[in-house]
Enzyme design. Structure first.
Site, PDB file in Angstrom:
ATOM      1  CB  SER A 138      45.598  49.078  29.711  1.00  0.00           C
ATOM      2  OG  SER A 138      45.920  48.307  31.021  1.00  0.00           O
ATOM      3  CE1 TYR A 148      50.303  51.752  31.565  1.00  0.00           C
ATOM      4  CE2 TYR A 148      48.312  50.819  32.227  1.00  0.00           C
ATOM      5  CZ  TYR A 148      49.355  51.048  31.168  1.00  0.00           C
ATOM      6  OH  TYR A 148      49.373  50.101  30.130  1.00  0.00           O
TER       7      TYR A 148
END
Length: 261
Positions: A138, A148
């Site tokens: 990401s 994350y």
């Protein structure tokens, strides 16, 4: 015929990878938790593209699920030529607000599963002298944003490092770092996607097309779209303190940074 194994294959980028690779003539092994959705996806791909499609229900946030996929990847009689580690999820909120069990499940899926499946796949690929692994990360990998972002930063570092270490074996690794992609990711994470600006959204099929092209060009990192290339470049030049304050504000507003499914 090349066989490609895709995790998180029933929606979002996983489904887009399945469509693209089936269209290119690859046989497929689809991995996800929901067996019914897997069978539905497999049936549609077989009918439209005429390629063999296996289904492998597995929860990759558990040892049992990881072991099931490792076993398939180590099957020398049915070798996998391309592994796409795509399965992932996001938690709504910032560190401290999220239950520790959810944080640990994320690390299990984003880090341990990627490491173990890549290891199982490349073990056989090196014996054959060829093979590819695409690890979906990401744009959050370049931003200091809790578990994350940290887990995706690990995916990028691991993929680029392992790609260099496997030079000369015929095996290649590449990390893909998309931004916001229209998938089920945000709904599952409880994120209000209406707060995300229209310019930030990417199309899943275009992200996959860019990733496949970058893999063919020999790159170890793919950042789809000029908008997110600019974000990654700016992140490298911005002092960490400033970047951290910006990231925390964005987390409170949007949830996980630039998530994908």
């Amino acid at each position: 015929m090349t066989t490609s194994l895709i995790t998180g294959a029933t929606a979002g980028l996983g489904a887009a990878f399945a469509r693209r690779l089936a269209g290119d003539g690859h046989g497929l092994v689809l991995v996800a938790r929901n067996e019914k959705r897997l069978e539905e996806a497999a049936g549609g791909l077989r009918q439209k593209y005429g390629v063999p499609v296996e289904v492998l229900p597995a929860d990759l946030s558990t040892d049992k699920g990881i072991e099931a996929v490792e076993t398939r990847l180590r099957d020398r009689d049915r070798p996998v030529g391309l592994l796409v580690n795509n399965a992932g999820f996001g938690n709504r909120g910032i560190f401290g607000d999220t239950p520790m069990a959810d944080e640990l499940r994320m690390v299990k899926l984003h880090v341990e599963a990627v490491l173990r499946l890549t290891g199982a796949a490349t073990e056989v690929m090196m014996e054959r002298g060829r093979g590819h692994v695409i690890n979906v990360a990401s744009i959050a990998a370049f931003l200091p944003r809790g578990t994350y972002g940290a887990s995706k930063a690990w995916v990028v570092s691991f993929s680029q490092g392992a790609d260099k270490e496997l030079a000369g074996t015929g095996v290649r690794l590449m990390a893909v770092c998309p931004g916001f992609v229209r998938t089920e990711f945000h709904q599952r994470a409880g994120i209000d996607a209406t707060k995300i600006p229209a310019w930030a959204w990417l199309d899943a099929d275009k992200v996959v097309a860019t990733a496949i092209r970058d893999l063919a060009r020999g790159r170890s990192l793919s950042v789809p779209d000029v908008r997110y290339k600019a974000v990654a470049a700016a992140a490298r030049l911005t002092p960490s303190g400033v970047l951290g304050r910006f990231s925390t504000k964005a987390d409170r507003r949007f949830g996980p940074a630039y998530p994908r499914d």
